[in-house]
Design a protein around this motif. Structure first.
Motif, PDB file in Angstrom:
ATOM      1  N   GLU A 142       0.815  -1.214   0.000  1.00 49.34           N
ATOM      2  CA  GLU A 142       0.000   0.000   0.000  1.00 49.34           C
ATOM      3  C   GLU A 142       0.849   1.265   0.000  1.00 49.34           C
ATOM      4  N   ASN A 143       2.192   1.084  -0.078  1.00 48.57           N
ATOM      5  CA  ASN A 143       3.149   2.205  -0.118  1.00 48.57           C
ATOM      6  C   ASN A 143       3.128   3.056   1.149  1.00 48.57           C
ATOM      7  N   VAL A 144       2.849   2.443   2.283  1.00 51.79           N
ATOM      8  CA  VAL A 144       2.932   3.170   3.553  1.00 51.79           C
ATOM      9  C   VAL A 144       4.394   3.588   3.762  1.00 51.79           C
ATOM     10  N   PRO A 145       4.665   4.858   4.041  1.00 52.63           N
ATOM     11  CA  PRO A 145       6.054   5.331   4.047  1.00 52.63           C
ATOM     12  C   PRO A 145       6.892   4.944   5.256  1.00 52.63           C
ATOM     13  N   VAL A 146       6.262   4.812   6.437  1.00 53.92           N
ATOM     14  CA  VAL A 146       7.016   4.501   7.660  1.00 53.92           C
ATOM     15  C   VAL A 146       6.295   3.370   8.395  1.00 53.92           C
ATOM     16  N   ILE A 147       7.002   2.259   8.576  1.00 57.20           N
ATOM     17  CA  ILE A 147       6.419   1.085   9.240  1.00 57.20           C
ATOM     18  C   ILE A 147       7.360   0.689  10.372  1.00 57.20           C
ATOM     19  N   GLN A 162       2.861   3.473  10.479  1.00 54.75           N
ATOM     20  CA  GLN A 162       2.087   2.270  10.793  1.00 54.75           C
ATOM     21  C   GLN A 162       2.856   1.429  11.814  1.00 54.75           C
ATOM     22  N   GLU A 163       2.253   1.183  12.965  1.00 62.11           N
ATOM     23  CA  GLU A 163       2.877   0.346  13.979  1.00 62.11           C
ATOM     24  C   GLU A 163       2.440  -1.111  13.797  1.00 62.11           C
ATOM     25  N   ILE A 164       3.398  -2.033  13.919  1.00 66.08           N
ATOM     26  CA  ILE A 164       3.137  -3.450  13.745  1.00 66.08           C
ATOM     27  C   ILE A 164       3.632  -4.209  14.976  1.00 66.08           C
ATOM     28  N   SER A 165       2.774  -5.042  15.542  1.00 68.92           N
ATOM     29  CA  SER A 165       3.181  -5.885  16.671  1.00 68.92           C
ATOM     30  C   SER A 165       4.215  -6.901  16.209  1.00 68.92           C
ATOM     31  N   VAL A 166       5.310  -7.038  16.953  1.00 65.52           N
ATOM     32  CA  VAL A 166       6.362  -7.979  16.584  1.00 65.52           C
ATOM     33  C   VAL A 166       6.704  -8.888  17.762  1.00 65.52           C
ATOM     34  N   ILE A 167       7.334 -10.003  17.425  1.00 73.29           N
ATOM     35  CA  ILE A 167       7.903 -10.880  18.454  1.00 73.29           C
ATOM     36  C   ILE A 167       9.281 -10.341  18.806  1.00 73.29           C
ATOM     37  N   TRP A 168       9.526 -10.162  20.081  1.00 72.47           N
ATOM     38  CA  TRP A 168      10.771  -9.514  20.522  1.00 72.47           C
ATOM     39  C   TRP A 168      11.378 -10.320  21.658  1.00 72.47           C
ATOM     40  N   ASN A 169      12.695 -10.418  21.655  1.00 70.80           N
ATOM     41  CA  ASN A 169      13.413 -11.206  22.654  1.00 70.80           C
ATOM     42  C   ASN A 169      14.579 -10.383  23.182  1.00 70.80           C
ATOM     43  N   ASN A 170      14.543 -10.033  24.451  1.00 66.74           N
ATOM     44  CA  ASN A 170      15.577  -9.173  25.026  1.00 66.74           C
ATOM     45  C   ASN A 170      16.952  -9.831  24.984  1.00 66.74           C
ATOM     46  N   ASP A 171      17.952  -9.047  24.597  1.00 65.27           N
ATOM     47  CA  ASP A 171      19.351  -9.459  24.665  1.00 65.27           C
ATOM     48  C   ASP A 171      19.980  -8.696  25.823  1.00 65.27           C
ATOM     49  N   LYS A 203      12.543  -1.075  11.957  1.00 62.89           N
ATOM     50  CA  LYS A 203      11.796  -0.010  11.290  1.00 62.89           C
ATOM     51  C   LYS A 203      12.086  -0.021   9.789  1.00 62.89           C
ATOM     52  N   ALA A 204      11.053   0.258   8.998  1.00 61.07           N
ATOM     53  CA  ALA A 204      11.218   0.303   7.534  1.00 61.07           C
ATOM     54  C   ALA A 204      10.714   1.638   7.005  1.00 61.07           C
ATOM     55  N   PHE A 205      11.397   2.143   5.974  1.00 57.77           N
ATOM     56  CA  PHE A 205      11.071   3.439   5.392  1.00 57.77           C
ATOM     57  C   PHE A 205      11.059   3.330   3.867  1.00 57.77           C
ATOM     58  N   SER A 206      10.082   3.987   3.252  1.00 59.30           N
ATOM     59  CA  SER A 206      10.115   4.117   1.795  1.00 59.30           C
ATOM     60  C   SER A 206      11.277   5.042   1.421  1.00 59.30           C
ATOM     61  N   LYS A 207      11.674   5.014   0.161  1.00 58.43           N
ATOM     62  CA  LYS A 207      12.809   5.833  -0.262  1.00 58.43           C
ATOM     63  C   LYS A 207      12.538   7.324  -0.056  1.00 58.43           C
ATOM     64  N   ILE A 208      11.336   7.770  -0.412  1.00 62.75           N
ATOM     65  CA  ILE A 208      11.014   9.188  -0.262  1.00 62.75           C
ATOM     66  C   ILE A 208      11.061   9.597   1.206  1.00 62.75           C
ATOM     67  N   ALA A 209      10.440   8.801   2.078  1.00 64.51           N
ATOM     68  CA  ALA A 209      10.429   9.121   3.505  1.00 64.51           C
ATOM     69  C   ALA A 209      11.832   9.066   4.082  1.00 64.51           C
ATOM     70  N   LYS A 210      12.577   8.018   3.721  1.00 60.74           N
ATOM     71  CA  LYS A 210      13.942   7.851   4.229  1.00 60.74           C
ATOM     72  C   LYS A 210      14.824   9.048   3.876  1.00 60.74           C
ATOM     73  N   ASP A 211      14.799   9.436   2.617  1.00 58.30           N
ATOM     74  CA  ASP A 211      15.677  10.521   2.177  1.00 58.30           C
ATOM     75  C   ASP A 211      15.319  11.842   2.846  1.00 58.30           C
ATOM     76  N   ARG A 212      14.038  12.127   2.970  1.00 65.31           N
ATOM     77  CA  ARG A 212      13.624  13.391   3.586  1.00 65.31           C
ATOM     78  C   ARG A 212      13.904  13.411   5.083  1.00 65.31           C
ATOM     79  N   ILE A 213      13.628  12.299   5.757  1.00 64.23           N
ATOM     80  CA  ILE A 213      13.805  12.257   7.211  1.00 64.23           C
ATOM     81  C   ILE A 213      15.279  12.274   7.591  1.00 64.23           C
ATOM     82  N   PHE A 214      16.058  11.389   6.998  1.00 58.19           N
ATOM     83  CA  PHE A 214      17.434  11.209   7.475  1.00 58.19           C
ATOM     84  C   PHE A 214      18.393  12.304   7.006  1.00 58.19           C
ATOM     85  N   THR A 215      18.019  13.082   6.020  1.00 59.04           N
ATOM     86  CA  THR A 215      18.859  14.235   5.679  1.00 59.04           C
ATOM     87  C   THR A 215      18.665  15.378   6.673  1.00 59.04           C
ATOM     88  N   ASN A 216      17.663  15.262   7.534  1.00 56.66           N
ATOM     89  CA  ASN A 216      17.366  16.339   8.477  1.00 56.66           C
ATOM     90  C   ASN A 216      17.621  15.980   9.935  1.00 56.66           C
TER      91      ASN A 216
END
Length: 254
Positions: A118-123, A206-215, A169-182
């Motif tokens: 669905e091209n969600v920019p930030v997941i 978009q927040e997604i529930s994940v399985i997480w294991n503390n290190d 975390k995952a970012f679309s190219k447009i979101a990644k470039d705009r966010i991380f240059t700033n």
């Protein structure tokens, strides 16, 4: 078919980089996505982290049919700086960042796929929305301090997400470039800054529930890092305010 890059920041990971390499060699694939690159960012490691990655580089490339790139520099600059270097080096349609300790396994990325279609920019992965599975919890004091950080960040930055510091975390190219240059934060508060910028730039998160294991071998020293974290949160807002003032002072272009 959309393309994908992994970004993995590493700092003195000699004792657990084998876990990262093992996860990569499992060769998880995702429908509709082509993995084209894995970027390790060596944030000034003083041990054999870089050497161990180089030893397995060809093997990983053959298994994944993707290129391995190692970005390395001498001085430790902080995880936020390392992630920025890696994210801006990616040219893929989507870029997934995750931690070398593999607290969240690569297979969890499958949960992101419907939103990528669905091209969600930030997941972002979350451990704290009441629906996630935490296999091994952090010690209680760390969980309480983590909740305090989340609440404080949401109040100061007006961001309102359930989990800032899950490293998946995952970012679309447009979101990644705009966010991380700033970005301006190099260390622990980088998560809060990138999500604050995403909100400011009107990118859907978009927040997604994940399985997480503390290190337990975390490098975050909460007692030492919390004062710096508070200062960073204030710096993020002040930087944004200064940008607005600077923009307002510029003459109008007629």
């Amino acid at each position: 078919m959309k393309t994908l890059t992994y970004v993995i920041p590493v700092y003195n990971e000699e004792k657990r980089i084998a876990k990262t390499i093992k996860a990569l060699l499992e060769g998880v694939s995702f429908d509709g996505l082509k993995l084209e690159k894995v970027i390790f960012v060596d944030d000034g490691s003083k041990d054999k982290t870089k050497l161990k990655i180089k030893e397995q580089k060809s093997k990983i490339e053959r298994k994944l049919k993707a290129k391995i790139r190692i970005i390395s520099y001498t001085k430790n600059r902080g995880k936020g700086y390392a992630i920025k270097k890696g994210m801006l080096a990616s040219k893929s349609d989507y870029t997934l960042m995750f931690d070398a300790d593999m607290s969240t396994g690569i297979k969890e990325f499958k949960k992101f796929l419907p939103y990528i279609k669905e091209n969600v920019p930030v997941i972002i992965g979350t451990r704290k929305n009441g629906e996630s599975i935490v296999v091994k919890h952090q010690p209680l004091y760390r969980e309480l301090l983590g909740r305090g950080f989340t609440l404080l960040s949401n109040i100061i930055l007006d961001t309102w997400v359930t989990d800032f510091t899950c490293g998946f975390k995952a970012f679309s190219k447009i979101a990644k470039d705009r966010i991380f240059t700033n970005t301006i934060v190099d260390r622990w508060s980088y998560d809060a800054e990138i999500l604050y910028l995403a909100r400011k730039m009107n990118f859907k998160i978009q927040e997604i529930s994940v399985i997480w294991n503390n290190d337990e071998r975390t490098k975050v020293n909460l007692i030492k890092d919390l004062p710096e974290t508070l200062a960073d949160l204030i710096k993020i807002r002040l930087h944004d305010y200064n940008l607005l003032i600077s923009f307002a002072k510029k003459p109008a272009i007629l």
